[in-house]
Design an enzyme around this catalytic site. Structure first.
Site, mmCIF file in Angstrom:
data_model
loop_
_atom_site.group_PDB
_atom_site.id
_atom_site.type_symbol
_atom_site.label_atom_id
_atom_site.label_comp_id
_atom_site.label_asym_id
_atom_site.label_seq_id
_atom_site.Cartn_x
_atom_site.Cartn_y
_atom_site.Cartn_z
ATOM 1 N N ASP A 210 -5.685 2.654 0.413
ATOM 2 C CA ASP A 210 -5.143 1.564 1.226
ATOM 3 C C ASP A 210 -3.659 1.806 1.465
ATOM 4 O OD1 ASP A 210 -3.451 -0.066 -0.929
ATOM 5 O OD2 ASP A 210 -5.318 0.561 -1.879
ATOM 6 N N ASP A 212 -1.308 -0.426 0.564
ATOM 7 C CA ASP A 212 -0.630 -1.433 -0.244
ATOM 8 C C ASP A 212 -0.395 -2.657 0.644
ATOM 9 O OD1 ASP A 212 0.231 -1.875 -2.962
ATOM 10 O OD2 ASP A 212 2.270 -1.976 -2.204
#
Length: 299
Positions: A210, A212
């Site tokens: 991802d 973050d």
């Protein structure tokens, strides 16, 4: 020198290594308590492999409760010479996309409350951590990851946060912009510190899941999204491990990076002042220097 013995610590999504010959799970007793789980040992194309799921099978342990000292001691105790950490991470850079792998070479440690060293009162040591990973082993991991089909970035700084919550947006921007970090995770520290103290070559492969919470186009981290990427990353990580036996020489020479000699001159406590109970706990990680090796105190 001992023959090469590859250890793998599997992070989120990686709880087993299929295809090992003579595979068996074994419990290894350590003076630092129980490891995260039993250790799976076996042969892969003739190379000895030891696999330890960092969070335990079933993901029982949070990043803060992983028994890092017991894990590293147990792997060193059974003879592991080269240790590859595989872990899920968030990205602080646009070009480090979910699904990419980063072979980490630096850390910023923002964890707290974890046991960070095998040494202390009764036997004091200071090892160099300027270059906390083994460049030789990292190169082999990068080659294996590329063969496994991953897009690989060689080099990067890993921000180790305590967790278990993900970052606030402000923290994410701070670590990205002010600290200049590349990826964020919760488990590689103090693991890398302890591997260096145990004189084990250590490489870290960060698997991006991802962005973050800094990225305006992706919003906050969602566990459901991470789990979808984890599955694909775990498959590539398994192929990475399968590609390592063709790259890691069976006859192990002294490490060019001196990881296997990290304790030379590092132990400062004079032999007569060392606590026997403390040195007994260090039998696996520091036996080479505590029993007549070259690890003599600096003047």
């Amino acid at each position: 020198m001992p023959d090469a013995f590859l250890g793998v610590i599997g992070g989120s999504g990686l709880y087993d290594i299929p295809g090992l010959e003579e595979a068996r799970w074994q419990r290894v007793e350590t003076p630092w308590g129980e490891a995260s789980d039993q250790i799976l040992t076996g042969l892969l194309d003739g190379l000895r492999i030891a696999f330890l799921p960092r969070h335990g099978r079933g993901h029982r342990l949070s990043p803060s409760t992983v028994p890092y000292r017991a894990n590293v001691d147990a792997l060193k105790r059974i003879g592991v010479t080269d240790l590859v950490s595989v872990s899920a991470c968030g990205s602080y850079r646009e070009d480090l996309a979910p699904g990419d792998f980063v072979v980490v070479d630096q850390f910023v440690d923002r964890t707290s409350g974890r046991d960070r060293s095998f040494f202390g009162t009764g036997c004091v040591a200071h090892v160099s951590l300027a270059h906390p990973t083994c460049a030789r082993l990292g190169r082999l991991c990068a080659e294996a990851a590329e063969e496994a089909g991953a897009r690989v970035h060689r080099g990067g700084t890993y921000l180790a946060m305590e967790g278990p919550q993900f970052s606030t947006a402000a923290e994410s921007r701070l670590f990205r912009e002010a600290f200049g970090c590349d990826v964020v995770g919760m488990t590689n520290m103090p693991e890398a510190r302890l591997a260096r103290e145990a004189e084990v070559c250590y490489a870290s492969v960060a698997m991006i899941t991802d962005y973050d919470s800094w990225h305006p186009g992706h919003g906050a981290v969602e566990v459901a999204d991470i789990l979808r990427v984890l599955s694909d990353n775990a498959a590539k990580a398994t192929r990475l491990v399968a590609a390592m036996p063709q790259r890691l020489p069976r006859e192990r020479a002294p490490c060019d990076e001196t990881c296997d000699r990290a304790l030379d001159h590092a132990i400062l406590t004079a032999p007569a002042a060392r606590d026997p109970q403390v040195t007994a706990r260090l039998s696996a990680v520091a036996g080479r220097v505590l029993h007549g090796g070259p690890g003599t105190p600096r003047p």
